[in-house]
Write an enzyme that holds these catalytic residues in place. Structure first.
Site, PDB file in Angstrom:
ATOM      1  N   ARG A  84       0.584  -1.271   0.268  1.00  0.00           N
ATOM      2  CA  ARG A  84      -0.056   0.043   0.194  1.00  0.00           C
ATOM      3  C   ARG A  84       0.575   1.336  -0.132  1.00  0.00           C
ATOM      4  NH1 ARG A  84       2.081   1.961   3.895  1.00  0.00           N
ATOM      5  NH2 ARG A  84       0.304   3.526   3.568  1.00  0.00           N
ATOM      6  N   GLY A  85      -0.243   2.275  -0.178  1.00  0.00           N
ATOM      7  CA  GLY A  85       0.904   3.873  -0.205  1.00  0.00           C
ATOM      8  C   GLY A  85       1.108   4.347  -2.047  1.00  0.00           C
ATOM      9  N   ALA A  86       0.643   5.173  -2.666  1.00  0.00           N
ATOM     10  CA  ALA A  86       0.521   5.177  -3.327  1.00  0.00           C
ATOM     11  C   ALA A  86       1.829   4.551  -4.341  1.00  0.00           C
ATOM     12  CB  ALA A  86      -0.234   6.919  -3.789  1.00  0.00           C
ATOM     13  N   ARG A 131      -7.866  -0.859  -6.480  1.00  0.00           N
ATOM     14  CA  ARG A 131      -8.145   0.858  -5.820  1.00  0.00           C
ATOM     15  C   ARG A 131      -7.799   1.891  -6.640  1.00  0.00           C
ATOM     16  NH1 ARG A 131      -4.137   1.629  -0.871  1.00  0.00           N
ATOM     17  NH2 ARG A 131      -6.286   2.657   0.606  1.00  0.00           N
ATOM     18  N   GLN A 153      -2.111   3.018   9.957  1.00  0.00           N
ATOM     19  CA  GLN A 153      -0.923   2.926   9.057  1.00  0.00           C
ATOM     20  C   GLN A 153       0.077   3.227   9.472  1.00  0.00           C
ATOM     21  OE1 GLN A 153      -4.182   3.345   8.086  1.00  0.00           O
ATOM     22  NE2 GLN A 153      -3.452   2.206   5.490  1.00  0.00           N
ATOM     23  N   ASP A 180      -2.165  10.631  -2.579  1.00  0.00           N
ATOM     24  CA  ASP A 180      -2.538  10.216  -3.712  1.00  0.00           C
ATOM     25  C   ASP A 180      -2.088  10.076  -5.082  1.00  0.00           C
ATOM     26  OD1 ASP A 180      -3.070   8.422  -0.830  1.00  0.00           O
ATOM     27  OD2 ASP A 180      -2.829   7.052  -1.551  1.00  0.00           O
ATOM     28  N   ASN A 200      -5.364  12.609  -0.094  1.00  0.00           N
ATOM     29  CA  ASN A 200      -4.519  11.251   1.176  1.00  0.00           C
ATOM     30  C   ASN A 200      -5.827  10.687   1.098  1.00  0.00           C
ATOM     31  OD1 ASN A 200      -2.174  11.191   1.570  1.00  0.00           O
ATOM     32  ND2 ASN A 200      -2.040  11.998   3.762  1.00  0.00           N
ATOM     33  N   LYS A 201      -4.893   9.732   2.671  1.00  0.00           N
ATOM     34  CA  LYS A 201      -5.575   9.291   3.730  1.00  0.00           C
ATOM     35  C   LYS A 201      -6.615   9.815   4.799  1.00  0.00           C
ATOM     36  CE  LYS A 201      -5.139   5.456   4.263  1.00  0.00           C
ATOM     37  NZ  LYS A 201      -6.076   4.702   3.598  1.00  0.00           N
TER      38      LYS A 201
HETATM   39  O1  MRU Z   1      -4.459   3.558   2.527  1.00  0.00           O
HETATM   40  P1  MRU Z   1      -3.235   3.616   2.269  1.00  0.00           P
HETATM   41  O2  MRU Z   1      -2.324   3.102   3.332  1.00  0.00           O
HETATM   42  O3  MRU Z   1      -2.696   3.599   0.437  1.00  0.00           O
HETATM   43  O4  MRU Z   1      -3.273   5.014   2.208  1.00  0.00           O
HETATM   44  C1  MRU Z   1      -1.746   5.900   2.003  1.00  0.00           C
HETATM   45  C2  MRU Z   1      -1.643   7.221   1.764  1.00  0.00           C
HETATM   46  O5  MRU Z   1      -3.188   7.518   1.726  1.00  0.00           O
HETATM   47  C3  MRU Z   1      -0.415   7.324   1.634  1.00  0.00           C
HETATM   48  O6  MRU Z   1       0.331   8.779   2.403  1.00  0.00           O
HETATM   49  C4  MRU Z   1      -0.345   8.412   0.604  1.00  0.00           C
HETATM   50  O7  MRU Z   1      -0.544   6.978  -0.260  1.00  0.00           O
HETATM   51  C5  MRU Z   1       1.935   8.420  -0.140  1.00  0.00           C
HETATM   52  S1  MRU Z   1       2.353   6.981   0.501  1.00  0.00           S
HETATM   53  C6  MRU Z   1       3.810   7.944  -0.182  1.00  0.00           C
END
Ligand code: MRU
Length: 348
Positions: free
Chosen positions: A52-54, A95, A202, A243, A253-254
């Site tokens: 996970r994470g963009a 996603r 997270q 994201d 973002n999250k």
């Molecule tokens: O749902 P996730 O854990 O994939 O969400 C991650 C985030 O929101 C991060 O802040 C974003 O992807 C940037 S990661 C460099």
């Protein structure tokens, strides 16, 4: 504490022909590398946030689609390209919010089609090179974001981050955490705070773990404690990842990012968004046009609890992301430089 940074978040294993990821749903209790080559397993790993994470999702999709194509049994280039397209459409559906997923898969498809005339073997070679290039570029962008962000910081600064935009969300260094890693090595002595990031934690499970295992001074708080920290003057700057960044500078973002941004504005704390160009989407005009992923209610009502903590049958609102309005963002830090308002990212 074991250093989680010794492991690659996302990698290609040449010997087994697999996409290798750390299963992040097991962290911090267990570090398990899983090896994937089946398209359904890769889709599920992305959907379930094993990876996970963009940026990490983009890299995983690029390597993932390559390993899937490795086992396609066809020598017909047209057939190969058709199968590639089917797999691409399927993976993109895992996603919706992080643009990196479609961005990486589009790049891979372009390379696939550009080599069609040369045949399947050449297409595979080109796909492998592109996937590894996407991974290498990600690492490079993160490092440059860190160097740019570090120019904004003084020694001993108090920093807050939300969710995990760390090494576990990228190929290396992270985006929001990149300046923290660089500063740590250079003796900046940052005091870092991370919030838990309900509902999937997270911040608690990943950011607290990776920064502590790198030897940084990191303190965990609940999401609703951020205002208390800022009111006491303990936070000099907020760094978050993203994201998708729309052309007007609105940022997805999250979930909870916009709350942190609003509180930061209240207390005059600079709020920085770290954005590799793979996350900037000039084709999306504003935050209103970004699709926000909705996730199962169980993540709120029972996940992580020894027993369910909400009434059976209760309606749950569980968006995975929110939009932070561009007015709340002090600067967007990219690998190319630091962007300040008014944002106009149409030509990036
Ligand atoms: O749902 P996730 O854990 O994939 O969400 C991650 C985030 O929101 C991060 O802040 C974003 O992807 C940037 S990661 C460099």
């Amino acid at each position: 504490m074991q250093n989680i940074l010794d492991h690659d978040t996302v990698a290609f294993d040449e010997q087994s022909g697999t996409l290798d990821i750390i299963d992040q749903t097991l962290l911090p209790g267990e570090t398990k590398i899983i090896k994937l080559k089946d398209i359904k397993d890769i889709w599920e790993a992305i959907y379930l946030l094993k990876v996970r994470g963009a940026p990490a999702i983009g890299v995983a999709a690029a390597i993932g689609i390559y390993v899937v194509m490795l086992s396609e049994d066809t020598s017909d280039a047209g057939d190969f390209a058709r199968k590639f397209h089917e797999h691409k459409e399927y993976l993109v559906s895992a996603r919706p919010t992080a643009v990196n997923l479609s961005w990486a898969l589009e790049r891979m498809e372009k390379v696939c089609l550009a080599n069609k005339a040369a045949g399947v073997e050449t297409m595979l070679k080109a796909l492998k090179a592109e996937a590894l290039e996407i991974r290498a570029e990600d690492e490079d962008m993160c490092l440059k974001i860190g160097e740019n962000a570090l120019t904004l910081l003084k020694k001993g600064a108090g920093l807050l981050t939300h969710c995990n935009a760390g090494q576990l969300a990228t190929s290396k260094y992270g985006t929001a955490t990149s300046a923290m890693y660089l500063g740590h090595k250079r003796g900046y002595g940052f005091k870092i705070y991370c919030d838990e990031t309900r509902p999937l934690l997270q911040g608690a499970r990943l950011t607290a773990y990776e920064l502590a295992s790198a030897g940084m001074d990191v303190t965990l708080c609940c999401d609703n404690m951020v205002s208390s920290l800022m009111r006491q003057g303990l936070i000099d700057a907020v760094f978050v990842g993203c994201d998708r960044v729309a052309a007007n500078g609105d940022v997805a973002n999250k979930i909870g990012t916009s709350v942190v941004a609003a509180i930061a504005a209240r207390y005059g704390v600079p709020f920085y968004v770290c954005a590799p160009s793979s996350t900037i989407d000039p084709g999306t005009a504003s935050g209103d046009d970004i699709v926000i992923e909705q996730r199962p209610g169980e993540e709120v009502t029972e996940m992580w609890y020894a027993k369910r903590m909400a009434p059976e049958g209760i309606k749950v609102y569980n968006p995975a992301f929110d939009i932070t309005d561009h007015e709340l963002i002090t600067a967007i830090i990219t690998e190319k430089g630091i962007l300040r308002p008014p944002y106009d990212l149409k030509s990036l």
